[in-house]
Design a protein around this motif. Structure first.
Motif, PDB file in Angstrom:
ATOM      1  N   GLN A   1       0.681  -1.463  -0.109  1.00 44.21           N
ATOM      2  CA  GLN A   1      -0.088   0.087  -0.067  1.00 44.21           C
ATOM      3  C   GLN A   1       0.923   1.177   0.183  1.00 44.21           C
ATOM      4  O   GLN A   1       0.480   2.425  -0.796  1.00 44.21           O
ATOM      5  CB  GLN A   1      -0.994   0.029   1.209  1.00 44.21           C
ATOM      6  N   PRO A   2       2.015   1.234   0.708  1.00 40.90           N
ATOM      7  CA  PRO A   2       2.791   2.652   0.808  1.00 40.90           C
ATOM      8  C   PRO A   2       3.221   2.998  -0.855  1.00 40.90           C
ATOM      9  O   PRO A   2       3.021   4.225  -1.163  1.00 40.90           O
ATOM     10  CB  PRO A   2       4.027   2.220   1.569  1.00 40.90           C
ATOM     11  N   GLU A   3       3.680   2.233  -1.416  1.00 41.28           N
ATOM     12  CA  GLU A   3       4.059   2.233  -2.763  1.00 41.28           C
ATOM     13  C   GLU A   3       3.006   2.714  -3.769  1.00 41.28           C
ATOM     14  O   GLU A   3       2.906   3.851  -4.602  1.00 41.28           O
ATOM     15  CB  GLU A   3       4.607   0.924  -3.173  1.00 41.28           C
ATOM     16  N   VAL A   4       1.669   2.155  -3.611  1.00 34.33           N
ATOM     17  CA  VAL A   4       0.499   2.571  -4.279  1.00 34.33           C
ATOM     18  C   VAL A   4      -0.143   3.757  -3.735  1.00 34.33           C
ATOM     19  O   VAL A   4      -0.516   4.650  -4.615  1.00 34.33           O
ATOM     20  CB  VAL A   4      -0.518   1.274  -4.214  1.00 34.33           C
ATOM     21  N   GLU A   5      -0.049   3.952  -2.687  1.00 36.93           N
ATOM     22  CA  GLU A   5      -0.676   5.319  -2.073  1.00 36.93           C
ATOM     23  C   GLU A   5       0.319   6.631  -2.247  1.00 36.93           C
ATOM     24  O   GLU A   5      -0.197   7.695  -2.495  1.00 36.93           O
ATOM     25  CB  GLU A   5      -0.863   5.219  -0.441  1.00 36.93           C
ATOM     26  N   ALA A   6       1.508   6.265  -2.518  1.00 39.16           N
ATOM     27  CA  ALA A   6       2.591   7.324  -2.958  1.00 39.16           C
ATOM     28  C   ALA A   6       2.107   7.982  -4.257  1.00 39.16           C
ATOM     29  O   ALA A   6       2.175   9.154  -4.347  1.00 39.16           O
ATOM     30  CB  ALA A   6       4.039   6.857  -2.774  1.00 39.16           C
ATOM     31  N   VAL A   7       1.650   6.933  -4.997  1.00 41.30           N
ATOM     32  CA  VAL A   7       1.100   7.453  -6.492  1.00 41.30           C
ATOM     33  C   VAL A   7      -0.147   8.095  -6.385  1.00 41.30           C
ATOM     34  O   VAL A   7      -0.389   9.198  -6.741  1.00 41.30           O
ATOM     35  CB  VAL A   7       0.715   6.194  -7.314  1.00 41.30           C
ATOM     36  N   LEU A   8      -1.023   7.645  -5.296  1.00 41.58           N
ATOM     37  CA  LEU A   8      -2.310   8.077  -5.213  1.00 41.58           C
ATOM     38  C   LEU A   8      -2.227   9.614  -4.810  1.00 41.58           C
ATOM     39  O   LEU A   8      -2.989  10.506  -5.247  1.00 41.58           O
ATOM     40  CB  LEU A   8      -3.150   7.338  -4.002  1.00 41.58           C
ATOM     41  N   HIS A   9      -1.303  10.012  -3.817  1.00 40.64           N
ATOM     42  CA  HIS A   9      -1.145  11.059  -3.409  1.00 40.64           C
ATOM     43  C   HIS A   9      -0.321  11.974  -4.009  1.00 40.64           C
ATOM     44  O   HIS A   9       0.255  13.083  -3.514  1.00 40.64           O
ATOM     45  CB  HIS A   9      -1.053  10.992  -1.924  1.00 40.64           C
ATOM     46  N   GLY A  10       0.515  11.436  -5.017  1.00 38.83           N
ATOM     47  CA  GLY A  10       1.755  12.430  -5.706  1.00 38.83           C
ATOM     48  C   GLY A  10       1.095  13.323  -6.669  1.00 38.83           C
ATOM     49  O   GLY A  10       0.692  12.808  -7.759  1.00 38.83           O
TER      50      GLY A  10
ATOM     51  N   SER B   1      -0.951   5.535 -13.607  1.00 37.77           N
ATOM     52  CA  SER B   1       0.404   5.134 -13.033  1.00 37.77           C
ATOM     53  C   SER B   1      -0.296   4.347 -11.582  1.00 37.77           C
ATOM     54  O   SER B   1       0.421   3.255 -11.152  1.00 37.77           O
ATOM     55  CB  SER B   1       1.040   6.456 -12.378  1.00 37.77           C
ATOM     56  N   TRP B   2      -1.438   4.816 -11.166  1.00 32.96           N
ATOM     57  CA  TRP B   2      -1.669   3.939  -9.825  1.00 32.96           C
ATOM     58  C   TRP B   2      -2.177   2.429 -10.263  1.00 32.96           C
ATOM     59  O   TRP B   2      -1.969   1.450  -9.592  1.00 32.96           O
ATOM     60  CB  TRP B   2      -2.984   4.495  -9.377  1.00 32.96           C
ATOM     61  N   LEU B   3      -2.863   2.329 -11.540  1.00 37.50           N
ATOM     62  CA  LEU B   3      -3.375   0.936 -11.818  1.00 37.50           C
ATOM     63  C   LEU B   3      -1.908   0.239 -12.089  1.00 37.50           C
ATOM     64  O   LEU B   3      -2.022  -1.209 -11.868  1.00 37.50           O
ATOM     65  CB  LEU B   3      -4.220   1.204 -12.989  1.00 37.50           C
ATOM     66  N   THR B   4      -1.251   0.747 -12.792  1.00 33.26           N
ATOM     67  CA  THR B   4       0.049   0.008 -13.269  1.00 33.26           C
ATOM     68  C   THR B   4       0.787  -0.292 -12.067  1.00 33.26           C
ATOM     69  O   THR B   4       1.424  -1.535 -11.866  1.00 33.26           O
ATOM     70  CB  THR B   4       0.945   0.952 -14.267  1.00 33.26           C
ATOM     71  N   THR B   5       0.951   0.561 -11.144  1.00 29.30           N
ATOM     72  CA  THR B   5       1.883   0.148  -9.919  1.00 29.30           C
ATOM     73  C   THR B   5       1.282  -0.685  -9.136  1.00 29.30           C
ATOM     74  O   THR B   5       1.594  -1.863  -8.588  1.00 29.30           O
ATOM     75  CB  THR B   5       2.055   1.511  -9.059  1.00 29.30           C
ATOM     76  N   LEU B   6      -0.220  -0.753  -9.074  1.00 25.23           N
ATOM     77  CA  LEU B   6      -0.945  -1.772  -8.098  1.00 25.23           C
ATOM     78  C   LEU B   6      -0.921  -3.149  -8.584  1.00 25.23           C
ATOM     79  O   LEU B   6      -0.461  -4.083  -8.190  1.00 25.23           O
ATOM     80  CB  LEU B   6      -2.496  -1.305  -8.162  1.00 25.23           C
ATOM     81  N   PHE B   7      -1.042  -3.104 -10.134  1.00 26.84           N
ATOM     82  CA  PHE B   7      -1.041  -4.451 -10.693  1.00 26.84           C
ATOM     83  C   PHE B   7       0.144  -5.100 -10.927  1.00 26.84           C
ATOM     84  O   PHE B   7       0.429  -6.401 -10.542  1.00 26.84           O
ATOM     85  CB  PHE B   7      -1.747  -4.489 -12.055  1.00 26.84           C
ATOM     86  N   ARG B   8       1.338  -4.398 -11.056  1.00 29.01           N
ATOM     87  CA  ARG B   8       2.560  -4.564 -10.965  1.00 29.01           C
ATOM     88  C   ARG B   8       3.009  -5.522  -9.519  1.00 29.01           C
ATOM     89  O   ARG B   8       3.493  -6.454  -9.326  1.00 29.01           O
ATOM     90  CB  ARG B   8       3.700  -3.921 -11.515  1.00 29.01           C
ATOM     91  N   ALA B   9       2.520  -4.908  -8.504  1.00 32.49           N
ATOM     92  CA  ALA B   9       2.759  -5.125  -7.062  1.00 32.49           C
ATOM     93  C   ALA B   9       2.139  -6.460  -7.158  1.00 32.49           C
ATOM     94  O   ALA B   9       2.712  -7.238  -6.402  1.00 32.49           O
ATOM     95  CB  ALA B   9       2.241  -4.057  -6.141  1.00 32.49           C
ATOM     96  N   LYS B  10       0.952  -6.946  -7.468  1.00 29.35           N
ATOM     97  CA  LYS B  10       0.349  -7.823  -7.285  1.00 29.35           C
ATOM     98  C   LYS B  10       0.987  -9.099  -7.950  1.00 29.35           C
ATOM     99  O   LYS B  10       1.058 -10.157  -7.642  1.00 29.35           O
ATOM    100  CB  LYS B  10      -1.288  -7.874  -7.716  1.00 29.35           C
ATOM    101  N   TRP B  11       1.246  -8.595  -9.184  1.00 29.16           N
ATOM    102  CA  TRP B  11       2.179  -9.797 -10.134  1.00 29.16           C
ATOM    103  C   TRP B  11       3.285 -10.223  -9.259  1.00 29.16           C
ATOM    104  O   TRP B  11       3.744 -11.376  -9.471  1.00 29.16           O
ATOM    105  CB  TRP B  11       2.473  -9.412 -11.485  1.00 29.16           C
ATOM    106  N   ARG B  12       3.978  -9.160  -8.631  1.00 23.52           N
ATOM    107  CA  ARG B  12       5.274  -9.333  -7.918  1.00 23.52           C
ATOM    108  C   ARG B  12       4.900 -10.669  -6.559  1.00 23.52           C
ATOM    109  O   ARG B  12       5.709 -11.397  -6.293  1.00 23.52           O
ATOM    110  CB  ARG B  12       5.883  -8.344  -7.632  1.00 23.52           C
ATOM    111  N   GLN B  13       3.836  -9.789  -6.141  1.00 23.96           N
ATOM    112  CA  GLN B  13       3.477 -10.796  -4.871  1.00 23.96           C
ATOM    113  C   GLN B  13       3.043 -12.192  -5.134  1.00 23.96           C
ATOM    114  O   GLN B  13       3.607 -13.233  -4.347  1.00 23.96           O
ATOM    115  CB  GLN B  13       2.082 -10.235  -3.994  1.00 23.96           C
ATOM    116  N   VAL B  14       2.530 -12.654  -6.394  1.00 19.57           N
ATOM    117  CA  VAL B  14       2.246 -14.004  -6.664  1.00 19.57           C
ATOM    118  C   VAL B  14       3.635 -14.656  -7.000  1.00 19.57           C
ATOM    119  O   VAL B  14       3.632 -15.828  -6.452  1.00 19.57           O
ATOM    120  CB  VAL B  14       1.155 -13.759  -7.815  1.00 19.57           C
TER     121      VAL B  14
END
Lengths: 203, 203
Positions: free
Chosen positions: A66-75, A86-99
């Protein structure tokens, strides 16, 4: 460790380790109790069921990105439209990395999502809320046309299902998925672009 | 029935019945052979494996909604853009109907899709091909802006994942799903709408 001083965070840490080692099909509350040197009753004093314990672990694990994703949200250095991409791209890449980095915890999320757990709904609610915030920001700064943020956020999340739904995680390592995502975002942002007035077209 | 005159269509009919009755987890080739009064070896002379037999059943079952969908594909009374919306709506409603009317055959499709069966890929290929045809028609008649039909069809199919991926069928009975679909299609068709020239805007 006597149960009186048993720290809920220590229980979550131990459960996370046990899930990583044994996977969601085999990990038990007894395994967690053994790691901590306590009875499994002590665990149940903090978490009322195995599912509640797993939900707490997965909730914390999902929030780690979330910190990474929220940095985009509030940037606020870029406009709402660019922030949405940028938010959608960051969120999805974070999920792909998690899996790929944490397959057993991801499998736990899948097991919870397939059962009656509210964790999927909670996370969908959080995503919807953040997309809505970005759409409203884009409308306010003129980088998006004047749409209703709520229903538009729902349509954006629906359109993103392939890239974000845990049940489809097996497809996230497909070659070209990032290009597919950007092409979809191109389409969505074109649909939401402000309508040029004839005066602007004449420029 | 002697195996020499065993009709492949009769095997498919019997397998469909057996799947409807027992579901994909319990139905066996032996059940099918019993219904037909033949040995299971006779079945294997026509279909090399249980999976090949099930694929043939599900392929035929999926194609049952094709006439309705193809009527829209080839119905030239409306322009390409409207045909694209109508085609996607018709296809998805047909799938939603299939899962509610024939849950055991749908479950068989889900089992096949989750294994290495090519049937999911075949069906995705067919959908992509038809969406591409519709986009090309819309570009040709001016109801869509000049986009590349192939990549655009991929983006449209990706955006439709929630409404069409068999793994997400449990969500197709959600209240408001038809409104969600139409809202998504509004967004996609807005993105693909022809760009008005300044002259048209001045009109």
């Amino acid at each position: 460790m006597p149960s009186e001083v048993l720290d809920p965070q220590a229980i979550l840490d131990a459960t996370e380790d046990v899930l990583r080692r044994h996977g969601p099909d085999k990990a038990t509350v007894l395994d967690v109790a053994r790691v901590l040197g306590v009875s499994h009753g002590s665990i149940y004093r903090h978490f009322r069921s195995k599912t509640a314990l797993r939900e707490a672990v997965i909730r914390r694990w999902l929030q780690a990105s979330q910190p990474e994703v929220e940095a985009v949200l509030h940037g606020h250095s870029v406009n709402g439209s660019e922030r949405l991409r940028s938010w959608l791209t960051t969120l999805f890449r974070a999920k792909w990395r998690q899996v790929s980095e944490d397959p057993e915890l991801f499998a736990t999320l899948q097991v919870l999502s397939a059962s009656d757990s509210r964790i999927g709904l909670e996370f969908v609610g959080q995503m919807l809320h953040q997309i809505e915030e970005l759409v409203a920001a884009g409308v306010a700064d003129g980088s998006l046309r004047p749409v209703e943020p709520g229903p538009t956020a729902q349509a954006i999340l629906d359109a993103s299902t392939r890239f974000v739904h845990p049940a489809l995680a097996a497809g996230w390592s497909a070659p070209g998925i990032d290009e597919d995502l950007q092409r979809l975002l191109d389409l969505l942002l074109t649909a939401l672009a402000p309508v040029k007035t004839s005066k602007e077209n004449d420029d």
